[in-house]
Structures are given as C-alpha cells and as structure tokens.
Design a protein around this motif. Structure first.
Motif, PDB file in Angstrom:
ATOM      1  N   LEU A   1      -1.631   0.891  -6.899  1.00 28.57           N
ATOM      2  CA  LEU A   1      -3.033   1.291  -6.754  1.00 28.57           C
ATOM      3  C   LEU A   1      -3.700   0.537  -5.607  1.00 28.57           C
ATOM      4  O   LEU A   1      -4.767  -0.072  -5.764  1.00 28.57           O
ATOM      5  CB  LEU A   1      -3.800   1.071  -8.068  1.00 28.57           C
ATOM      6  CG  LEU A   1      -3.274   1.810  -9.304  1.00 28.57           C
ATOM      7  CD1 LEU A   1      -4.141   1.530 -10.505  1.00 28.57           C
ATOM      8  CD2 LEU A   1      -3.181   3.316  -9.035  1.00 28.57           C
TER       9      LEU A   1
ATOM     10  N   ASP B   1       0.807  -1.220   0.000  1.00 32.38           N
ATOM     11  CA  ASP B   1       0.000   0.000   0.000  1.00 32.38           C
ATOM     12  C   ASP B   1       0.841   1.272   0.000  1.00 32.38           C
ATOM     13  O   ASP B   1       0.302   2.388  -0.075  1.00 32.38           O
ATOM     14  CB  ASP B   1      -0.985   0.004   1.164  1.00 32.38           C
ATOM     15  CG  ASP B   1      -0.308  -0.046   2.523  1.00 32.38           C
ATOM     16  OD1 ASP B   1       0.932   0.033   2.580  1.00 32.38           O
ATOM     17  OD2 ASP B   1      -1.028  -0.182   3.536  1.00 32.38           O
TER      18      ASP B   1
ATOM     19  N   GLU C   1      -8.581  10.454 -12.223  1.00 30.86           N
ATOM     20  CA  GLU C   1      -9.943  10.740 -11.761  1.00 30.86           C
ATOM     21  C   GLU C   1     -10.411  11.990 -12.495  1.00 30.86           C
ATOM     22  O   GLU C   1      -9.810  13.057 -12.367  1.00 30.86           O
ATOM     23  CB  GLU C   1      -9.957  10.964 -10.253  1.00 30.86           C
ATOM     24  CG  GLU C   1      -9.403   9.800  -9.430  1.00 30.86           C
ATOM     25  CD  GLU C   1     -10.408   8.669  -9.243  1.00 30.86           C
ATOM     26  OE1 GLU C   1     -11.571   8.840  -9.673  1.00 30.86           O
ATOM     27  OE2 GLU C   1     -10.026   7.632  -8.674  1.00 30.86           O
TER      28      GLU C   1
ATOM     29  N   VAL D   1      -8.312   4.774 -16.845  1.00 29.10           N
ATOM     30  CA  VAL D   1      -7.036   4.065 -16.774  1.00 29.10           C
ATOM     31  C   VAL D   1      -6.416   4.100 -18.166  1.00 29.10           C
ATOM     32  O   VAL D   1      -7.032   3.666 -19.144  1.00 29.10           O
ATOM     33  CB  VAL D   1      -7.217   2.602 -16.321  1.00 29.10           C
ATOM     34  CG1 VAL D   1      -5.872   1.875 -16.328  1.00 29.10           C
ATOM     35  CG2 VAL D   1      -7.842   2.547 -14.928  1.00 29.10           C
TER      36      VAL D   1
ATOM     37  N   PRO E   1       2.767   3.774  -5.065  1.00 33.60           N
ATOM     38  CA  PRO E   1       1.761   4.457  -5.883  1.00 33.60           C
ATOM     39  C   PRO E   1       1.335   3.645  -7.106  1.00 33.60           C
ATOM     40  O   PRO E   1       0.155   3.650  -7.466  1.00 33.60           O
ATOM     41  CB  PRO E   1       2.478   5.757  -6.292  1.00 33.60           C
ATOM     42  CG  PRO E   1       3.474   6.000  -5.200  1.00 33.60           C
ATOM     43  CD  PRO E   1       3.942   4.633  -4.790  1.00 33.60           C
TER      44      PRO E   1
ATOM     45  N   ARG F   1     -13.415   7.227 -13.588  1.00 31.55           N
ATOM     46  CA  ARG F   1     -12.051   6.732 -13.428  1.00 31.55           C
ATOM     47  C   ARG F   1     -11.538   6.300 -14.797  1.00 31.55           C
ATOM     48  O   ARG F   1     -12.124   5.425 -15.452  1.00 31.55           O
ATOM     49  CB  ARG F   1     -12.024   5.537 -12.474  1.00 31.55           C
ATOM     50  CG  ARG F   1     -12.155   5.936 -11.026  1.00 31.55           C
ATOM     51  CD  ARG F   1     -11.985   4.753 -10.109  1.00 31.55           C
ATOM     52  NE  ARG F   1     -11.288   5.131  -8.899  1.00 31.55           N
ATOM     53  CZ  ARG F   1     -10.982   4.301  -7.921  1.00 31.55           C
ATOM     54  NH1 ARG F   1     -11.280   3.016  -8.030  1.00 31.55           N
ATOM     55  NH2 ARG F   1     -10.363   4.728  -6.844  1.00 31.55           N
TER      56      ARG F   1
ATOM     57  N   ASN G   1       1.838  -4.609 -11.413  1.00 31.98           N
ATOM     58  CA  ASN G   1       2.865  -3.644 -11.034  1.00 31.98           C
ATOM     59  C   ASN G   1       3.571  -4.045  -9.743  1.00 31.98           C
ATOM     60  O   ASN G   1       4.715  -3.639  -9.510  1.00 31.98           O
ATOM     61  CB  ASN G   1       2.270  -2.241 -10.920  1.00 31.98           C
ATOM     62  CG  ASN G   1       2.337  -1.489 -12.241  1.00 31.98           C
ATOM     63  OD1 ASN G   1       3.100  -1.873 -13.138  1.00 31.98           O
ATOM     64  ND2 ASN G   1       1.558  -0.432 -12.365  1.00 31.98           N
TER      65      ASN G   1
ATOM     66  N   ALA H   1      -3.307  -3.217  -8.753  1.00 34.00           N
ATOM     67  CA  ALA H   1      -2.433  -3.450  -9.917  1.00 34.00           C
ATOM     68  C   ALA H   1      -1.384  -4.497  -9.556  1.00 34.00           C
ATOM     69  O   ALA H   1      -0.209  -4.202  -9.341  1.00 34.00           O
ATOM     70  CB  ALA H   1      -1.787  -2.147 -10.357  1.00 34.00           C
TER      71      ALA H   1
ATOM     72  N   LEU I   1     -11.163  -2.687  -8.646  1.00 39.21           N
ATOM     73  CA  LEU I   1     -11.532  -1.284  -8.486  1.00 39.21           C
ATOM     74  C   LEU I   1     -13.044  -1.145  -8.555  1.00 39.21           C
ATOM     75  O   LEU I   1     -13.687  -1.729  -9.444  1.00 39.21           O
ATOM     76  CB  LEU I   1     -10.892  -0.435  -9.596  1.00 39.21           C
ATOM     77  CG  LEU I   1      -9.361  -0.387  -9.637  1.00 39.21           C
ATOM     78  CD1 LEU I   1      -8.900   0.379 -10.866  1.00 39.21           C
ATOM     79  CD2 LEU I   1      -8.799   0.253  -8.372  1.00 39.21           C
TER      80      LEU I   1
ATOM     81  N   ASN J   1      -1.862   4.172 -15.744  1.00 38.17           N
ATOM     82  CA  ASN J   1      -2.070   5.485 -15.134  1.00 38.17           C
ATOM     83  C   ASN J   1      -3.550   5.674 -14.828  1.00 38.17           C
ATOM     84  O   ASN J   1      -4.405   5.561 -15.714  1.00 38.17           O
ATOM     85  CB  ASN J   1      -1.609   6.598 -16.085  1.00 38.17           C
ATOM     86  CG  ASN J   1      -0.156   6.454 -16.502  1.00 38.17           C
ATOM     87  OD1 ASN J   1       0.206   6.757 -17.631  1.00 38.17           O
ATOM     88  ND2 ASN J   1       0.701   5.983 -15.607  1.00 38.17           N
ATOM     89  N   LEU J   2      -3.865   5.970 -13.580  1.00 38.67           N
ATOM     90  CA  LEU J   2      -5.248   6.159 -13.151  1.00 38.67           C
ATOM     91  C   LEU J   2      -5.516   7.654 -13.003  1.00 38.67           C
ATOM     92  O   LEU J   2      -4.836   8.346 -12.246  1.00 38.67           O
ATOM     93  CB  LEU J   2      -5.500   5.441 -11.822  1.00 38.67           C
ATOM     94  CG  LEU J   2      -6.902   5.589 -11.216  1.00 38.67           C
ATOM     95  CD1 LEU J   2      -7.965   5.036 -12.165  1.00 38.67           C
ATOM     96  CD2 LEU J   2      -6.962   4.882  -9.868  1.00 38.67           C
TER      97      LEU J   2
END
Length: 579
Positions: free
Chosen positions: A377, A371, A427, A434, A374, A432, A384, A381, A454, A424-425
């Motif tokens: 997510l 967590d 807002e 991505v 970054p 949302r 990642n 993810a 999500l 890349n997320l």
C-alpha cells in the motif's frame, strides 16, 4: 485449613511428530497441580509411568517433564503404531499417582498392565513400523494418518491404505523422492508469507501447493477449505502427486497438539513471536511460545536455512545461538546481528531505503521496490514489507530465481482474492475499508501503524475476540485498538467462537476496558454479530473516513455485502442494504 486444589487432567493426546518435549512419536498429558504438592505429584507420576513402561516392554522409552505455573506436562516416546495405547498408559499412571497422593484406592497395577498389553496388541501394526523405518533409513518422508501411510511427497509420493501396507522390499524406492518443503510459522503474518512464497515458486515454474488457516490449494485452486495449518493439511497436500513444491503454514496449535507435521523440510520461517493463545497447553509466556515456534528448525535437513525476523527481540537472541544456518530478514539495514551475519558471509533479506534487497556478504541484489508491491500500500503496510522480506529469504533458501521472486512480488495482491482477509484495502463510496484477520495486540498494532500513514477524516475499528482467551488477553486487545485513535469502536460478538463464554460477554469486557482507558462511552457500540457490526460501521461512515474491519467468521458474507454495495453505486451516507 484450606483444602488442596484438585489434581485433574487438562489434556491427553498423541504426539505424531517432534514436539516441545520429544523428538518423535509419543504421548503427552497435561495436568492441573497445586504448588504445594507439585513436586510430590510429578515424582509419583514419573515413577508410575516408568513402572508401566517397563511392564509393557517399552524400557527404552524416554520420559520428559515440563512444569509450568499451576500444572505440569509429562511426555514419553512410544512406538508409532501404539500411540492410543500410550495415552492410556499416561492416564493410568496419573491415576496411580493421584491415588498414592490422596490415599484413594489405586486398584490393581497388574490389572492395569494387563489391560495396556491388550490395547497395545490390538493396535500394533508391524508393517507400518517396518515401512516407517525403511523410509527414514533412505532419507524419505513418512506420513501416517487418515487411515493411510505414505512415503516420499508430491511427485515422488506413494500412498497405501493402512490395511494394505507393502513390505519395504516390494517398493521401487528409486521412484520415491521428496519435493522441496517450506514451513512457515509465527504469531502474525504466516498466511501472507505462505501465499507470497507459493506465488514466487509458481512464478518460477513449479506446480505449487500450500496449506494455511484458510485451506489447502494447488496451483491457486482450493482443494479443501477450513483451517488446515496442522498435520492433517500437510498430509493432504503432500500426498498429491502433481505437487512439485509445498509451502506449509505450521501453526502453534498443531505443533502443540500433535507435534511437527513433517520431520524433513528444506527451509523454515518464523515471522515473529507475539502474545496470543497464552495459557494453552502449558505455554504461559512469550519465552515458551518462542520455543514452540522455533521447533520448525528441528525438521530442517542438513544445511537447510532457518529464516528469522531480526527485528523480533526473542528471535534475534535465540537465533544467534542456533547451530544451523540462518537467513535474517529486517526492516532495519543497520541491525547489528544482520551486519555480523553478512560480514561472516551469510545472507539476509533487508529493506535498504525503498528497495527490498537480498544481501550476501558484500553483494546486494535489489529484488523489488516498496512502491511496486501491491500489498505494501505504497509503504503504509510496513508489516507486509516485512512479510515480503521473509518470503524473499525463504525463496533464497529454496534456490528460487530472484527474477521470478521479484515478478511475483510486483504482481501479488493485484487480484483481490490472492490475499483475502490480510490488509485488504477497498475503496467504497468515498470510504476506505481495510479488512484484516487481526486477532491479537501485535496484529492490531501493525494495522494501527499502517492506518496512521493513510489519509483519513475519521477512524473506526471493528473488533472481536474468541472466548478461549483470558480476560486479561481480551482487555489487552481492546487497549491495542486505542493506538488507532478511533472516533468509534464497534465490538462484535462471534457466536461460532464463544468457546465457553456467554453471548455478548467478550464485547462487554472490551467495552469496559475501553471506557476504563478513557474512551467516551458514546464512541463504543455493540450491535451484535459480525455482519450486524459491519453494517453498523458502514452506516456510521462518512466520506473520507477509514474503517478497519477485523473480520473472522463471516468474511464471505461481508465481502459479498461490500461487492453488492459497490455494484449498486453506494455512497457514504446512503442506507446500508439489508442482506
């Protein structure tokens, strides 16, 4: 009676580094063959190559052949200063072989030899060969290309024009050295791992450079923008005297076209092996593709580790048989191959609960928590998280301090431009979005698993593919998108990636496959190009929806559109502004 398929050349090229068939420079030719004549054609070809090699004085050249469905490759070693002549020789041998098989006029072999000798003499550069041998005998990197030669790398490099190569005795070899070099390859995740590892090295205090499909950069600043994941990008970066550590994305295409970009590296990473680009350069299945990816191990200096994904079946099976040290990375701490590695005193980067851990024998060091990353997510993810573990393994192989590695992981991805185009997320007005570079079924599958974690009211996926993939591969990508359980699929055309296909042909294939798989036709839309398709997706979106936009050719324009909408306070349901 059915006529035999024509015997035609598919591709002819120089090999400047270690490759699938050779350990060093040479030439390779790929041809189309009908099965009935394959054995006879290859035998005639090999015979003609051997005669010509002997006739021009290259009697020590090694010849290698690789057969594949519908064709074959033949490669042979050649002097580094005569590679264009070597491709001429291979093509001439093929012409002689086809004339023998088809009863045509072969021409005078003596005339062919005379022409080849003339070409070799014109291309010869004894100074280049002498410098190459001097560098290799001293364990220093030698690079040739862009009308330059160089010895050493980064802060220890010296570079000369092809026309001004010095005698080895005139060089102050004590000033020539190599910097740490990392190679990163795989089907998915390469660019993210490259960026992560470069960030770790920078956090550790190195002036770091990287090459990738996005370009060449030093200290995070662009030097060149384009796909530089092959040998030319490596040469550009390694000849920069300010660079203290280099991370090179090493794509399949560059390896197959020219061979490995370097023959000396201090760590190498293979992220995974998945279906993509099959059918090119005679690589037609995942076993052969795995063999190509694992070629990076040939560049490793003695004792340097290879970082492999223990969760990839092919890499796991092949990795246990490799002679050199392996650092495994895995999302599954109970992986038997990892347990065996640690019991034998080896190293692994693994996910243990919510912790990313570097393990060695019975010692485990937590580098970061999931967590805290970054790019993870919040753990959604997972791909990642795997990329982060791969980078941790590579950082360990380079001897980077784990404190710096952890700091880089906790920071990387906070700035929006650090990992552009990779999960890349954004807002935006209650939606949302991505943005990702996903371009094969495995990549789409990883994003599907991420999006499933999500919260979202409805899901949309925007998809496209380059035209050089087979119909079957294009249909496979469309089917992979169904794992997202989309409420709408937007299929884009990519005019810069048609690669022999007609406009709208690729989206039509995808649409047909989606409908065949049961997706209602009214959920499939084909607005046109990439930017038009992004606008279509945004116009459809409502508050709480998730949009997965696989963006490839127009990413700067797409990002500019999203930033403009954010700045103007756009909300779901508002009109999408014109460009």
């Amino acid at each position: 009676m059915t006529a035999a398929a024509p015997l035609t050349i598919a591709d002819s090229r120089r090999l400047t580094g270690p490759s699938l068939l050779l350990d060093g420079p040479g030439a390779i030719l790929e041809v189309h063959l009908d099965q009935a004549r394959a054995d006879r054609a290859v035998a005639a070809w090999r015979g003609a190559v051997r005669r010509l090699l002997d006739a021009v004085g290259w009697r020590e050249a090694r010849v290698a052949v690789r057969a594949f469905a519908g064709g074959a490759s033949l490669a042979f070693t050649a002097p580094a200063d005569a590679l264009y002549a070597a491709t001429d020789l291979n093509e001439a041998a093929w012409s002689l072989a086809t004339a023998e098989l088809e009863g045509g006029a072969a021409g005078s072999e003596d005339a062919v030899v005379a022409a080849l000798r003339s070409t070799i003499a014109a291309e010869r550069n004894p100074a280049l060969l002498a410098l190459r041998e001097a560098a290799r005998s001293r364990g220093r990197l030698f690079l040739a290309g862009e009308e330059q030669v160089s010895v050493g790398s980064g802060t220890g490099v010296q570079v000369w024009a092809d026309s001004a190569i010095p005698a080895p005795a005139a060089i102050a070899w004590d000033a020539v050295h190599d910097i740490p070099i990392a190679l990163v390859t795989g089907s998915n995740g390469k660019t993210t791992v490259v960026r992560l590892l470069a960030a770790m090295a920078a956090e550790a205090g190195f002036t770091t450079g990287l090459t990738s499909t996005e370009g060449v950069s030093v200290r995070g600043a662009p030097v060149a923008i384009d796909d530089y994941s092959g040998p030319s990008g490596a040469r550009m970066l390694l000849r920069r005297p300010e660079v203290e550590l280099a991370v090179l994305e090493t794509a399949r295409g560059g390896i197959l076209r020219r061979g490995l970009s370097v023959d000396r590296a201090d760590v190498a990473v293979v992220t995974n092996v998945a279906e993509d680009h099959l059918g090119e350069f005679g690589v037609q299945d995942l076993e052969a593709l795995a063999e190509v990816k694992l070629l990076v191990a040939r560049a490793l200096v003695d004792g340097a580790p290879l970082v492999l994904n223990a969760d990839d079946d092919r890499l796991r099976q092949r990795g246990v048989a490799l002679p050199g040290p392996v650092i495994w990375f895995t999302l599954d701490p109970a992986q038997p191959v990892v347990a065996a590695q640690l019991a034998a005193g080896g190293r692994a980067a693994l996910m243990d609960g919510d912790a990313l851990v570097l393990a060695e024998a019975h010692r485990r060091t937590t580098v970061a928590e999931v967590d805290e990353l970054p790019i993870a997510l919040g753990g959604a993810a997972r791909h990642n998280v795997a990329n982060a573990l791969a980078a941790i393994g590579a950082a360990a192989g380079l001897g980077l301090p784990l404190e710096a590695v952890g700091r880089a992981l906790r920071r990387f991805g906070q700035a929006g431009d650090e990992n552009l185009g990779r999960a890349n997320l954004v807002e935006l007005g209650g939606v949302r979005v991505v943005i990702d570079y996903a371009h094969n079924p495995a990549g789409i599958g990883a994003l599907a698993r991420m999006i499933a974690r999500l919260p979202g009211r409805r899901r949309l996926v925007l998809l496209g593919q380059a035209g050089d993939r087979s119909d079957a591969a294009i249909r496979d990508l469309a089917r992979a998108a169904l794992a997202i359980e989309p409420d709408r699929v937007v299929l884009k055309d990519m005019d810069r990636y048609l690669r022999g296909r007609a406009p709208a042909e690729v989206p039509a294939l995808m649409a047909d496959e989606l409908v065949r798989q049961g997706l209602p036709p009214d959920r499939v839309h084909r607005p046109g190009g990439e930017l038009e398709s992004v606008r279509d997706a945004l116009a459809w979106a409502g508050s709480g929806d998730i949009l997965l936009l696989a963006v490839h050719q127009d990413r700067p324009r797409v990002l500019a559109l999203l930033e403009r909408m954010r700045a103007e306070g756009w909300q779901a349901g508002d009109p999408v502004p014109a460009e």
